[in-house]
Design a protein around this motif. Structure first.
Motif: not given
Ligand code: NA
Ligand code: NA
Lengths: 337, 430, 175
Positions: B166-184
């Motif tokens: 997220g830091v390197l791509a400039g994307e929201s960490i919050n959004a990325l965190f939520l994106a991992g829920i279903i794959p997990g």
């Protein structure tokens, strides 16, 4: 066509073998004369479409044209070279040849003259341009060269005023007392806004949207471009025309690179940059109104009737103190340039 | 030709130094210097790396890393990790093959608190493996399930690799965190299915009887720890705090409750803080040097060349993503996760931008693929950890993991072909 | 079951203590600063701590290089040791030479970036970095240089140990 452009850029780089490139040309002192070939990296932290990037591209197109291809420019936008501070540092260290940004080089290398981006210091855009073109401000440009190994090319161009956003109508300093307010993490900003009566809070810019959404902070500020691109209308109802800091941009060139240019090329880059700055300036003026209209369309209420004098009076003790401790001259002197 | 030489300098130097056992950060840095010194590189510059030592780390979001590293350590040290295991065991331990399900479920719960796969493998993994062996499960099954389920950790929030992406791509960490829920959860489900299949083949029985009182009892002790995923995911979902803040709050929470209800003492806290500090800074050291590596690549316009090369093969987002997955699988087998992310993300962001790949979707695909790399020889770090914390040899660990690539790769393909598995929650709730 | 996750950090000399305590102190300060900022904001306390954000950022930067020094002291840098371990079993003598080469590479690299940091430090001694009044980027570079200096000390000590191991190795044992 974008790919083709990249391809030829690579070819040019290869042909030069890197040794005539941006920075080594200057370090080796090997270039010069009228048949020099240069490939300049022009970096900007801003995204495609931002006025700084548009100016960069105008510069590229014209310089390539008018130098008959002797000078080529690669515009690297969107922060691939990092934040503005990082790019400024890279320019001082001969890594990037040029960059297009706001006032950060002044903040780093001429901090006593970094009054230009400060809230409630400049009267308006006209005053700003009087200041940056004045005799009194001239030492700032020298400091950029001496301390930062880079020079401003052409003039500065208008990027728009900064506005105050909140969920209630703000038109007087009394309206903002005790508000949790996101301020840029710069000490003078915090001091001036505290003096006015808000509670400045540090929130990283990329967390600002959610901070506003959840009410961690009640209010924020920003230039119209920032307010627009960070989707403030979804989380803030009022756009108050505090116009507390007229922002301006410019293009900068690494000084060693500049000195390595032939005299005719030096003249050329100066002329082209001046032309581009003038056009960007007009675009900036126009764009500000367009973006405000769009924000209003998105549901923000524009508060035009702001008692700006009251804000400035309230800010005055802090501003005076800053002139005493940190900045060159006095407020009075700069108001009368 | 020139591209080949530059590529060789960039990757060849790096790989030779890796192979020799030079620290990852130094191998990258020396590669930067070699490339600069070569006639093909940009001009030689003494301060290019030192500039990145400062600016490569100048980001507030990186502060989430120390929190989640320390959190995982405090969980293990305070005894809460075992409490989670006991609770999972009391719930599903009584069915056939029960302890295998416990292994996966405990990892799923633990992943809601830990930011690294290693925290799972090193902490919970040891407990899971030895209990499975006590119940006479085969060595390869115990190793395989423990290793496979360890990679759920960095997919379910919180996650250190996702923060770095997220830091390197400039994307929201919050959004990325939520994106991992279903794959997990998909990972957990397919691994549970694998356990069911193995149980059938090997004929494992139940490992206990179901006792509601025991469930209540273990729930009571585990409740303190079970609050944490709710706190982190719920806090982000409801907009109460950001990912970094959630880390800070849970560290404060676990420190206090660990001292009141767990085995945490001041001296243990000091020891864990000390070790978390060393772990944190060996990661940020790599991030800083990798920033210089990315900068030199940029100066040579490698990203643009790569864009040309990839768009020359395909412009279809899905096939491009598959191509990149193949690249990550190769890279992930020899490169450390954080190093791979820091080198590749700045180079690839323009590529996915042009191809129209969603950066949130891309981030999860990338992290999951690199996590699978953690299970792949020769540099799969989880393999080494399992060798360390169990009685198995490295060869046994490697052989045991192989069958579990199947469920992991199936999940990977589902996520590649169905972007909504990642984008639905963040776009719906943020 | 006791979970063993200790890194076994060593602390034998005064220098060890200074570097280690400095690193952990900065790390702990980071945690405290960021937590207090969150608490102040979420509990709506009537104080504001805007300086905590830049302070913790710069602290993370400087602490990284002291942390890298501690990692050097304790051999905790992330590296691929697999091939080396295989080699160790087959040809211990070659491994000792590879060790010397590795450590030399690290020493040369750390020396290089430390020199670059000193150049950046003097070039930016007066460059305002924003956020905290007195702080210039030169000071941050000074902090980085001190961390890298400590790392260099440890790597040089490591090099001496590696060279000693070659000198003292008994050639008869390996045939
Ligand atoms: Na597990
Ligand atoms: Na996790």
């Amino acid at each position: 066509t974008g790919n083709g452009g990249n391809g030829s850029g690579n070819g040019g780089n290869g042909g030069n073998g890197g040794s005539d490139g941006t920075e080594s040309g200057s370090q080796d002192g090997s270039s010069g004369g009228s048949n020099e070939e240069l490939d300049i990296t022009l970096a900007s932290t801003y995204e495609e479409g931002h006025i700084n990037v548009q100016a960069a591209k105008m510069f590229r197109d014209r310089i390539e044209d008018e130098s008959d291809g002797a000078i080529t420019v690669e515009v690297a936008s969107g922060g691939s070279y990092g934040s503005e501070a990082e790019i400024t540092d890279l320019a001082s260290q001969n890594v990037v040849g040029m960059h297009s940004g706001a006032g950060v080089p002044f903040s780093m290398y001429a901090p006593e003259y970094y009054i230009i981006d400060m809230p409630f210091v400049m009267e308006d855009a006209d005053h700003l341009f009087e200041v940056v073109e004045s005799e009194k401000f001239a030492p700032a440009y020298d400091l950029l060269i001496e301390e930062g190994n880079q020079r401003q090319l052409g003039g500065r161009f208008y990027r728009g005023q900064r506005y105050f956003t909140a969920n209630e109508s703000v038109s007087h300093p009394d309206d903002v007392q005790g508000m949790q307010f996101r301020s840029p993490p710069l000490e003078p900003w915090v001091q001036i806004w505290s003096e006015i009566g808000v509670e400045p809070t540090s929130v990283a810019l990329d967390e600002l949207f959610s901070a506003l959404q959840q009410g961690v902070v009640d209010a924020a500020e920003g230039d119209i471009e920032q307010i627009h691109s960070f989707n403030y209308p979804e989380v803030q109802d009022y756009l108050s025309a505090t116009r507390h800091a007229p922002f301006s941009g410019a293009m900068y060139m690494n000084e060693s690179l500049y000195q390595s240019l032939s005299e005719s090329h030096q003249t050329l880059v100066n002329e082209v940059a001046a032309e581009v700055a003038e056009e960007a300036n007009e675009m900036g003026m126009q764009r500000e109104q367009e973006l405000i209209d769009d924000l209003v369309d998105q549901g923000m209420t524009l508060v035009e009737d702001v008692d700006r004098q009251a804000f400035r009076d309230r800010a005055r003790p802090a501003v005076n103190a800053l002139f005493e401790d940190r900045w060159a001259g006095t407020w009075e002197e700069w108001r009368n340039v | 030709m020139e591209l080949a030489i530059i590529g060789l300098l960039f990757l060849g130097t790096l790989l030779v130094l890796y192979g020799l056992g030079v620290p990852v950060a130094v191998a990258m840095g020396v590669t930067v210097i070699t490339v600069m010194a070569s006639p093909y590189g940009p001009s030689f510059n003494y301060t290019l790396i030192s500039n990145q030592l400062l600016f490569g780390l100048n980001s507030f979001t990186l502060l989430a890393i120390p929190f989640y590293l320390l959190l995982g350590r405090l969980m293990n040290r305070s005894g809460f990790t075992e409490d989670i295991f006991e609770f999972a065991n009391s719930v599903v331990g009584s069915v056939r093959g029960g302890i295998g399900y416990v292994n996966v479920l405990a990892s799923l719960i633990f992943s809601g608190m830990s930011g690294l796969a290693l925290a799972d493998a090193a902490g919970l993994g040891r407990v899971e493996y030895s209990v499975m062996r006590e119940y006479d499960y085969d060595k390869d099954v115990a190793l395989g399930i423990t290793g496979g389920s360890a990679i759920i950790g960095p997919i379910i929030p919180p996650s250190v690799p996702i923060i770095i992406y997220g830091v390197l791509a400039g994307e929201s960490i919050n959004a990325l965190f939520l994106a991992g829920i279903i794959p997990g959860f998909l990972l957990a489900v397919t691994l549970l299915l694998s356990v069911a299949i193995v149980t059938r083949i090997r004929g494992y029985g139940a490992t206990g009887t179901f006792d509601p009182r025991r469930v209540l009892e273990t729930f009571g002790t585990a409740a303190i720890a079970l609050v944490i995923p709710v706190l982190i995911i719920g806090g982000i979902l409801s907009g109460l705090f950001t990912a970094t803040e959630a880390g800070a709050i849970t560290v404060v929470y676990i420190t206090i409750s660990g001292m009141v209800f767990g085995d945490l003492t001041i001296s243990k806290i000091v020891a864990e803080t000390r070790d978390a500090a060393v772990e944190t800074f060996s990661l940020t050291f790599i991030i800083a040097i990798a920033a210089a590596y990315g900068l030199v690549a940029l100066e040579l316009r490698l990203p643009m060349m790569l864009v040309d090369a990839i768009t020359g093969v395909t412009t279809d987002p899905t096939y491009m993503l598959l191509l990149l997955v193949a690249l990550f699988l190769v890279v992930g087998t020899f490169m450390e996760t954080v190093a791979a992310i820091t080198v590749l993300v700045p180079v690839l962001v323009p590529v996915i931008d042009i191809a129209g790949i969603d950066p949130i979707h891309f981030g999860i695909v990338m992290v999951l693929t690199l996590m699978i790399g953690l299970l792949t020889p020769p540099l799969g770090i989880i393999l080494f950890v399992l060798e360390q914390v169990t009685d198995a040899s490295l060869e046994e660990v490697m052989r045991a993991i192989v069958p579990y690539y199947v469920p992991l790769l199936i999940v990977l393909l589902i996520i590649v072909f169905v972007p909504e598995t990642t984008t639905y929650i963040p776009y719906e709730f943020l | 079951m006791e979970i063993d996750q200790s890194l076994g950090i060593k602390r034998q000399t005064t220098f060890d203590t200074i570097v280690l305590v400095g690193t952990v102190g900065m790390f702990a300060t980071l945690i405290v600063l960021a937590s207090s900022q969150v608490l102040v904001r979420n509990l709506n306390l009537p104080i504001s701590l805007p300086w905590t954000e830049p302070t913790s950022r710069y602290l993370l930067i400087v602490a990284t290089y002291f942390g890298a020094a501690v990692a050097s002291r304790n051999d905790e840098h992330v590296r691929m040791s697999y091939l080396l371990e295989k080699l160790e079993r087959r040809a211990p003598r070659v491994t000792r030479w590879v060790d010397v080469i590795n450590t030399t590479v690290v020493v040369a690299f750390v020396g290089f970036i430390a020199y670059g940091t000193l150049l950046s430090m003097s070039a930016n001694w007066n460059s305002d970095i924003g956020g905290i009044g007195f702080l210039t980027s030169g000071y941050v570079y000074l902090g980085i240089a001190l961390g890298l200096g400590s790392m260099l000390v440890y790597e040089l000590l490591g090099l001496r140990t590696a060279v000693d191991r070659i000198r003292t190795a008994n050639p008869d044992q390996e045939g």
